[in-house]
Design a protein around this motif. Structure first.
Motif, PDB file in Angstrom:
ATOM      1  N   PRO A 147       0.946  22.896  -5.631  1.00 32.60           N
ATOM      2  CA  PRO A 147       0.879  21.627  -4.900  1.00 32.60           C
ATOM      3  C   PRO A 147      -0.546  21.122  -4.697  1.00 32.60           C
ATOM      4  O   PRO A 147      -1.490  21.902  -4.599  1.00 32.60           O
ATOM      5  CB  PRO A 147       1.490  21.964  -3.541  1.00 32.60           C
ATOM      6  N   PHE A 148      -0.648  19.807  -4.638  1.00 35.49           N
ATOM      7  CA  PHE A 148      -1.809  19.182  -4.012  1.00 35.49           C
ATOM      8  C   PHE A 148      -1.274  18.203  -2.984  1.00 35.49           C
ATOM      9  O   PHE A 148      -0.245  17.568  -3.183  1.00 35.49           O
ATOM     10  CB  PHE A 148      -2.832  18.597  -4.990  1.00 35.49           C
ATOM     11  N   ILE A 149      -1.942  18.184  -1.851  1.00 35.46           N
ATOM     12  CA  ILE A 149      -1.445  17.495  -0.661  1.00 35.46           C
ATOM     13  C   ILE A 149      -2.567  16.627  -0.118  1.00 35.46           C
ATOM     14  O   ILE A 149      -3.703  17.080  -0.002  1.00 35.46           O
ATOM     15  CB  ILE A 149      -1.023  18.528   0.403  1.00 35.46           C
ATOM     16  N   GLY A 150      -2.232  15.406   0.220  1.00 35.71           N
ATOM     17  CA  GLY A 150      -3.272  14.540   0.754  1.00 35.71           C
ATOM     18  C   GLY A 150      -2.737  13.231   1.263  1.00 35.71           C
ATOM     19  O   GLY A 150      -1.592  13.145   1.704  1.00 35.71           O
ATOM     20  N   LYS A 151      -3.605  12.217   1.158  1.00 38.85           N
ATOM     21  CA  LYS A 151      -3.203  10.897   1.616  1.00 38.85           C
ATOM     22  C   LYS A 151      -3.803   9.846   0.702  1.00 38.85           C
ATOM     23  O   LYS A 151      -4.884  10.032   0.124  1.00 38.85           O
ATOM     24  CB  LYS A 151      -3.601  10.665   3.063  1.00 38.85           C
ATOM     25  N   ALA A 152      -3.064   8.758   0.600  1.00 40.03           N
ATOM     26  CA  ALA A 152      -3.494   7.619  -0.213  1.00 40.03           C
ATOM     27  C   ALA A 152      -3.782   6.449   0.704  1.00 40.03           C
ATOM     28  O   ALA A 152      -3.112   6.256   1.723  1.00 40.03           O
ATOM     29  CB  ALA A 152      -2.400   7.246  -1.217  1.00 40.03           C
ATOM     30  N   HIS A 153      -4.793   5.684   0.329  1.00 38.91           N
ATOM     31  CA  HIS A 153      -5.126   4.426   0.991  1.00 38.91           C
ATOM     32  C   HIS A 153      -4.989   3.357  -0.085  1.00 38.91           C
ATOM     33  O   HIS A 153      -5.630   3.448  -1.137  1.00 38.91           O
ATOM     34  CB  HIS A 153      -6.555   4.446   1.526  1.00 38.91           C
ATOM     35  N   VAL A 154      -4.147   2.362   0.173  1.00 39.27           N
ATOM     36  CA  VAL A 154      -3.838   1.343  -0.830  1.00 39.27           C
ATOM     37  C   VAL A 154      -4.120  -0.030  -0.232  1.00 39.27           C
ATOM     38  O   VAL A 154      -3.687  -0.323   0.890  1.00 39.27           O
ATOM     39  CB  VAL A 154      -2.353   1.427  -1.263  1.00 39.27           C
ATOM     40  N   ALA A 155      -4.821  -0.864  -0.992  1.00 35.44           N
ATOM     41  CA  ALA A 155      -5.114  -2.228  -0.546  1.00 35.44           C
ATOM     42  C   ALA A 155      -4.883  -3.190  -1.694  1.00 35.44           C
ATOM     43  O   ALA A 155      -5.039  -2.829  -2.865  1.00 35.44           O
ATOM     44  CB  ALA A 155      -6.551  -2.337  -0.055  1.00 35.44           C
ATOM     45  N   TYR A 156      -4.514  -4.419  -1.336  1.00 37.44           N
ATOM     46  CA  TYR A 156      -4.437  -5.475  -2.333  1.00 37.44           C
ATOM     47  C   TYR A 156      -4.734  -6.807  -1.663  1.00 37.44           C
ATOM     48  O   TYR A 156      -4.632  -6.949  -0.444  1.00 37.44           O
ATOM     49  CB  TYR A 156      -3.087  -5.484  -3.060  1.00 37.44           C
ATOM     50  N   ILE A 157      -5.136  -7.765  -2.470  1.00 34.60           N
ATOM     51  CA  ILE A 157      -5.418  -9.117  -1.996  1.00 34.60           C
ATOM     52  C   ILE A 157      -4.344 -10.025  -2.582  1.00 34.60           C
ATOM     53  O   ILE A 157      -4.333 -10.276  -3.797  1.00 34.60           O
ATOM     54  CB  ILE A 157      -6.830  -9.568  -2.406  1.00 34.60           C
ATOM     55  N   PRO A 158      -3.408 -10.497  -1.741  1.00 32.60           N
ATOM     56  CA  PRO A 158      -2.264 -11.276  -2.233  1.00 32.60           C
ATOM     57  C   PRO A 158      -2.672 -12.610  -2.850  1.00 32.60           C
ATOM     58  O   PRO A 158      -3.682 -13.202  -2.473  1.00 32.60           O
ATOM     59  CB  PRO A 158      -1.427 -11.505  -0.977  1.00 32.60           C
ATOM     60  N   THR A 159      -1.849 -13.050  -3.777  1.00 34.23           N
ATOM     61  CA  THR A 159      -2.001 -14.381  -4.383  1.00 34.23           C
ATOM     62  C   THR A 159      -0.645 -15.089  -4.334  1.00 34.23           C
ATOM     63  O   THR A 159      -0.058 -15.395  -5.358  1.00 34.23           O
ATOM     64  CB  THR A 159      -2.488 -14.287  -5.842  1.00 34.23           C
ATOM     65  N   GLY A 160      -0.136 -15.279  -3.112  1.00 33.09           N
ATOM     66  CA  GLY A 160       1.124 -15.999  -2.951  1.00 33.09           C
ATOM     67  C   GLY A 160       2.321 -15.138  -2.612  1.00 33.09           C
ATOM     68  O   GLY A 160       3.346 -15.642  -2.176  1.00 33.09           O
ATOM     69  N   LYS A 161       2.191 -13.829  -2.812  1.00 35.50           N
ATOM     70  CA  LYS A 161       3.313 -12.926  -2.521  1.00 35.50           C
ATOM     71  C   LYS A 161       2.778 -11.637  -1.903  1.00 35.50           C
ATOM     72  O   LYS A 161       1.723 -11.142  -2.296  1.00 35.50           O
ATOM     73  CB  LYS A 161       4.098 -12.600  -3.782  1.00 35.50           C
ATOM     74  N   VAL A 162       3.549 -11.116  -0.927  1.00 28.23           N
ATOM     75  CA  VAL A 162       3.229  -9.814  -0.345  1.00 28.23           C
ATOM     76  C   VAL A 162       4.389  -8.868  -0.600  1.00 28.23           C
ATOM     77  O   VAL A 162       5.545  -9.281  -0.693  1.00 28.23           O
ATOM     78  CB  VAL A 162       2.914  -9.902   1.170  1.00 28.23           C
ATOM     79  N   LEU A 163       4.060  -7.615  -0.702  1.00 28.05           N
ATOM     80  CA  LEU A 163       5.024  -6.562  -0.981  1.00 28.05           C
ATOM     81  C   LEU A 163       5.532  -5.978   0.328  1.00 28.05           C
ATOM     82  O   LEU A 163       4.743  -5.765   1.255  1.00 28.05           O
ATOM     83  CB  LEU A 163       4.339  -5.480  -1.819  1.00 28.05           C
ATOM     84  N   GLY A 164       6.838  -5.718   0.428  1.00 32.67           N
ATOM     85  CA  GLY A 164       7.394  -5.075   1.612  1.00 32.67           C
ATOM     86  C   GLY A 164       6.623  -3.803   1.921  1.00 32.67           C
ATOM     87  O   GLY A 164       6.322  -3.013   1.020  1.00 32.67           O
ATOM     88  N   LEU A 165       6.292  -3.602   3.168  1.00 31.11           N
ATOM     89  CA  LEU A 165       5.420  -2.517   3.595  1.00 31.11           C
ATOM     90  C   LEU A 165       5.871  -1.146   3.095  1.00 31.11           C
ATOM     91  O   LEU A 165       5.078  -0.376   2.551  1.00 31.11           O
ATOM     92  CB  LEU A 165       5.316  -2.516   5.126  1.00 31.11           C
ATOM     93  N   SER A 166       7.141  -0.827   3.257  1.00 31.30           N
ATOM     94  CA  SER A 166       7.608   0.508   2.848  1.00 31.30           C
ATOM     95  C   SER A 166       7.526   0.701   1.342  1.00 31.30           C
ATOM     96  O   SER A 166       7.475   1.837   0.864  1.00 31.30           O
ATOM     97  CB  SER A 166       9.043   0.744   3.315  1.00 31.30           C
ATOM     98  N   LYS A 167       7.491  -0.374   0.596  1.00 28.66           N
ATOM     99  CA  LYS A 167       7.452  -0.262  -0.868  1.00 28.66           C
ATOM    100  C   LYS A 167       6.134   0.333  -1.349  1.00 28.66           C
ATOM    101  O   LYS A 167       6.102   1.026  -2.365  1.00 28.66           O
ATOM    102  CB  LYS A 167       7.696  -1.620  -1.529  1.00 28.66           C
ATOM    103  N   VAL A 168       5.052   0.081  -0.627  1.00 28.14           N
ATOM    104  CA  VAL A 168       3.765   0.672  -1.003  1.00 28.14           C
ATOM    105  C   VAL A 168       3.877   2.196  -0.925  1.00 28.14           C
ATOM    106  O   VAL A 168       3.509   2.915  -1.864  1.00 28.14           O
ATOM    107  CB  VAL A 168       2.621   0.135  -0.119  1.00 28.14           C
ATOM    108  N   ALA A 169       4.420   2.696   0.171  1.00 27.64           N
ATOM    109  CA  ALA A 169       4.592   4.151   0.331  1.00 27.64           C
ATOM    110  C   ALA A 169       5.571   4.703  -0.704  1.00 27.64           C
ATOM    111  O   ALA A 169       5.356   5.799  -1.240  1.00 27.64           O
ATOM    112  CB  ALA A 169       5.074   4.471   1.741  1.00 27.64           C
ATOM    113  N   ARG A 170       6.604   3.953  -1.004  1.00 31.64           N
ATOM    114  CA  ARG A 170       7.586   4.420  -2.006  1.00 31.64           C
ATOM    115  C   ARG A 170       6.975   4.485  -3.405  1.00 31.64           C
ATOM    116  O   ARG A 170       7.310   5.363  -4.197  1.00 31.64           O
ATOM    117  CB  ARG A 170       8.822   3.539  -1.996  1.00 31.64           C
ATOM    118  N   ILE A 171       6.080   3.547  -3.711  1.00 35.40           N
ATOM    119  CA  ILE A 171       5.391   3.588  -5.005  1.00 35.40           C
ATOM    120  C   ILE A 171       4.504   4.829  -5.075  1.00 35.40           C
ATOM    121  O   ILE A 171       4.486   5.542  -6.083  1.00 35.40           O
ATOM    122  CB  ILE A 171       4.584   2.290  -5.237  1.00 35.40           C
TER     123      ILE A 171
END
Length: 185
Positions: free
Chosen positions: A81-105
């Motif tokens: 295993p490797f265990i950690g955390k991800a930090h994800v950012a994006y700059i929208p251009t007209g659409k935003v992604l459902g919050l839980s979808k970022v974690a699911r990706i």
């Protein structure tokens, strides 16, 4: 659960000098096969299924960050295993992604045999593909059991990887703002 996988785990137990007929190990091959299928369930998922239409109209054009998304993956070199955390950012251009979808990706790609460098890129590319964002940034910080439990045995080592796309790559100010907001100056 896969009977051939269960049999392979039985063989692994024999290979390390154990007796798979010992009371404590009777169901271990079956449990190990079931655990491996769970830990690698990202292979059974697609980006389209994960997102499931959760892209919403928005006139927001400011940075969106989801930070400290815990992740659990398996190193493709040692199956540790490797265990950690991800930090994800994006700059929208007209659409935003459902919050839980970022974690699911993050989970979908983490739940595959991986190296952290590729995992970071896969997450960034997926967010870019789905959102069409002006920029995407992903930073992953993780501890690797292959470094801690074997080999060099460095208990306090941590690996950081980053992928910056679009505005995060082109603008030092945008990149700096993101890194400051996630606590990485």
């Amino acid at each position: 659960m896969s009977e051939p996988m269960t049999q392979h785990y039985r063989e692994i137990l024999l290979g390390v000098g154990e007796n798979p007929a010992r009371e404590g190990l009777l169901d271990t091959p079956k449990r190990a096969a079931k655990a491996m299928q769970f830990l690698c369930n990202g292979y059974q998922k697609t980006l389209a299924e994960i997102v499931n239409g959760a892209l919403f109209e928005s006139d927001n054009d400011e940075m969106v960050i989801v930070k400290e998304i815990e992740l659990y993956s398996l190193c493709e070199h040692h199956l540790l295993p490797f265990i950690g955390k991800a930090h994800v950012a994006y700059i929208p251009t007209g659409k935003v992604l459902g919050l839980s979808k970022v974690a699911r990706i993050v989970d979908m790609y983490a739940r595959r045999l991986q190296i952290q460098e590729n995992l970071t890129r896969q997450i960034a590319d997926a967010i870019q593909q789905v959102t069409g964002a002006a920029g995407v940034a992903v930073v992953i910080e993780a501890q690797h059991m292959c470094m801690m439990m074997r080999g060099v045995e460095k208990q306090n080592s941590q690996m950081l990887t980053s992928v910056m796309l679009g505005a995060f790559r082109e603008s030092q100010n945008t990149r700096s703002e993101f890194l400051q907001l996630i606590g990485r100056k």
